[in-house]
Enzyme design. Structure first.
Site, PDB file in Angstrom:
ATOM      1  N   GLU A  44       0.507  -0.990   0.285  1.00 13.83           N
ATOM      2  CA  GLU A  44      -0.126   0.113  -0.077  1.00 13.83           C
ATOM      3  C   GLU A  44       1.086   1.377  -0.092  1.00 13.83           C
ATOM      4  O   GLU A  44       1.295   1.692   1.184  1.00 13.83           O
ATOM      5  CB  GLU A  44      -1.337  -0.536   0.793  1.00 13.83           C
ATOM      6  CG  GLU A  44      -2.188   0.985   1.057  1.00 13.83           C
ATOM      7  CD  GLU A  44      -2.280   1.114   2.440  1.00 13.83           C
ATOM      8  OE1 GLU A  44      -2.673  -0.107   3.120  1.00 13.83           O
ATOM      9  OE2 GLU A  44      -2.099   2.432   3.436  1.00 13.83           O
ATOM     10  N   ARG A  48       0.464  10.343   0.440  1.00 14.57           N
ATOM     11  CA  ARG A  48       2.151  11.009   1.476  1.00 14.57           C
ATOM     12  C   ARG A  48       2.503  11.931   1.419  1.00 14.57           C
ATOM     13  O   ARG A  48       3.115  12.993   1.191  1.00 14.57           O
ATOM     14  CB  ARG A  48       1.967  10.235   3.163  1.00 14.57           C
ATOM     15  CG  ARG A  48       1.117  10.629   3.277  1.00 14.57           C
ATOM     16  CD  ARG A  48       1.065   9.217   4.915  1.00 14.57           C
ATOM     17  NE  ARG A  48       0.379   8.143   5.652  1.00 14.57           N
ATOM     18  CZ  ARG A  48       1.188   7.542   6.090  1.00 14.57           C
ATOM     19  NH1 ARG A  48       1.109   7.846   7.155  1.00 14.57           N
ATOM     20  NH2 ARG A  48      -0.522   6.514   6.855  1.00 14.57           N
ATOM     21  N   LYS A 132     -10.603  -0.548   7.153  1.00 18.96           N
ATOM     22  CA  LYS A 132      -9.725  -0.352   7.949  1.00 18.96           C
ATOM     23  C   LYS A 132      -9.425   0.070   9.812  1.00 18.96           C
ATOM     24  O   LYS A 132     -10.827   1.176   9.714  1.00 18.96           O
ATOM     25  CB  LYS A 132      -8.389   0.317   6.971  1.00 18.96           C
ATOM     26  CG  LYS A 132      -7.481   1.052   8.148  1.00 18.96           C
ATOM     27  CD  LYS A 132      -6.622   2.305   7.503  1.00 18.96           C
ATOM     28  CE  LYS A 132      -5.501   2.639   8.168  1.00 18.96           C
ATOM     29  NZ  LYS A 132      -4.744   3.087   7.631  1.00 18.96           N
TER      30      LYS A 132
HETATM   31  C1  3PG Z   1      -1.417   3.813   8.682  1.00 17.39           C
HETATM   32  O1  3PG Z   1      -1.396   4.976   7.691  1.00 17.39           O
HETATM   33  O2  3PG Z   1      -1.709   3.027   8.573  1.00 17.39           O
HETATM   34  C2  3PG Z   1      -0.220   4.007   9.985  1.00 17.39           C
HETATM   35  O3  3PG Z   1       0.203   5.986   9.853  1.00 17.39           O
HETATM   36  C3  3PG Z   1       0.642   2.984   9.593  1.00 17.39           C
HETATM   37  O4  3PG Z   1       0.752   2.901  11.563  1.00 17.39           O
HETATM   38  P1  3PG Z   1       1.515   2.610  11.371  1.00 17.39           P
HETATM   39  O5  3PG Z   1       2.932   2.769  11.356  1.00 17.39           O
HETATM   40  O6  3PG Z   1       1.663   2.500  13.139  1.00 17.39           O
HETATM   41  O7  3PG Z   1       1.943   1.141  11.062  1.00 17.39           O
END
Ligand code: 3PG
Length: 220
Positions: A44, A48, A132
């Site tokens: 994924e 960003r 999610k």
């Molecule tokens: C996301 O966008 O899914 C989260 O920022 C992921 O979270 P993590 O960095 O704690 O895995």
């Protein structure tokens, strides 16, 4: 484009979705190879960074065996951009009906983010069953999922918890039968990608898949 059924079956089978913020599209194929070598043909790429759409395009075009999705889709036009680049699925941290509608118009399998009972209700009413759950650890981790499951078990909802998940707590989440998969950045951090530490990323995929396999076989 793959159907929602095929995409969700594959996400569920792998059990882990590496969430990646890529600063340069030039790393996209090498990253895809590192994940593939670790047995995890899914990624994924989050919207960003400026590189997201181009990174997706390169993976979709040159590594068709990878299931490539787009994350952090906050605006409808990002859904268009992700789909045009070849993303097979979309993910968002929250539930934005406009974003969701655009994904549905484009027939793009989509996982909106939810954190509360109200958001789960809203997602279900908008036609989504795969959600999610974000930010999973900060919201209470496995405990809150167990609590939320009560009133929603009969709806067929499935969660992909993300946020604060890593090798140390992965098994707790995967042991819940309504957790289809987990997402997370721990598999491949931006600084590791920038430094080209591909072997460590491959190793982390293997570790994660081992935990998923052991947890699932213990549960059956
Ligand atoms: C996301 O966008 O899914 C989260 O920022 C992921 O979270 P993590 O960095 O704690 O895995």
């Amino acid at each position: 484009m793959l159907s929602q059924e095929v995409v969700f079956e594959r996400i569920g089978r792998y059990g882990v979705v590496p969430v990646i913020a890529l600063d340069s599209a030039d790393w996209a194929l090498r990253l895809a190879d590192a994940l593939w070598e670790g047995g995890l043909p899914i990624v994924e790429i989050t919207f960003r960074t400026q590189a997201a759409a181009e990174a997706i395009r390169r993976i979709a075009q040159h590594r068709p065996e990878m299931l490539v999705g787009a994350g952090t889709l906050l605006r409808p036009e990002q859904v268009d951009s992700a789909r045009a680049s070849g993303a097979q699925f979309g993910v968002a941290p929250g539930l934005n009906p406009q974003v969701l509608r655009r994904a549905q118009e484009l027939k793009m399998p989509f996982l909106p983010g939810v954190a509360t009972a109200s958001e789960i209700e809203q997602a279900l009413s908008l036609g989504c069953q795969w959600l999610k759950y974000f930010p999973a650890e900060a919201m209470g981790g496995v405990k809150i999922l167990q609590a939320l499951w009560g009133p929603f078990a009969h709806t067929g909802v499935r969660f992909v918890p993300t946020g604060g998940i890593n090798e140390s707590n992965l098994a707790q989440y995967i042991s819940l039968r309504y957790v289809a998969a987990v997402g997370g950045t721990w598999i491949a951090k931006s600084d590791e990608i920038a430094a080209g530490r591909w072997t460590e990323i491959t190793q982390r995929c293997q570790n994660a898949l081992r935990i998923v396999a052991q947890t699932r076989s213990a549960a059956h």
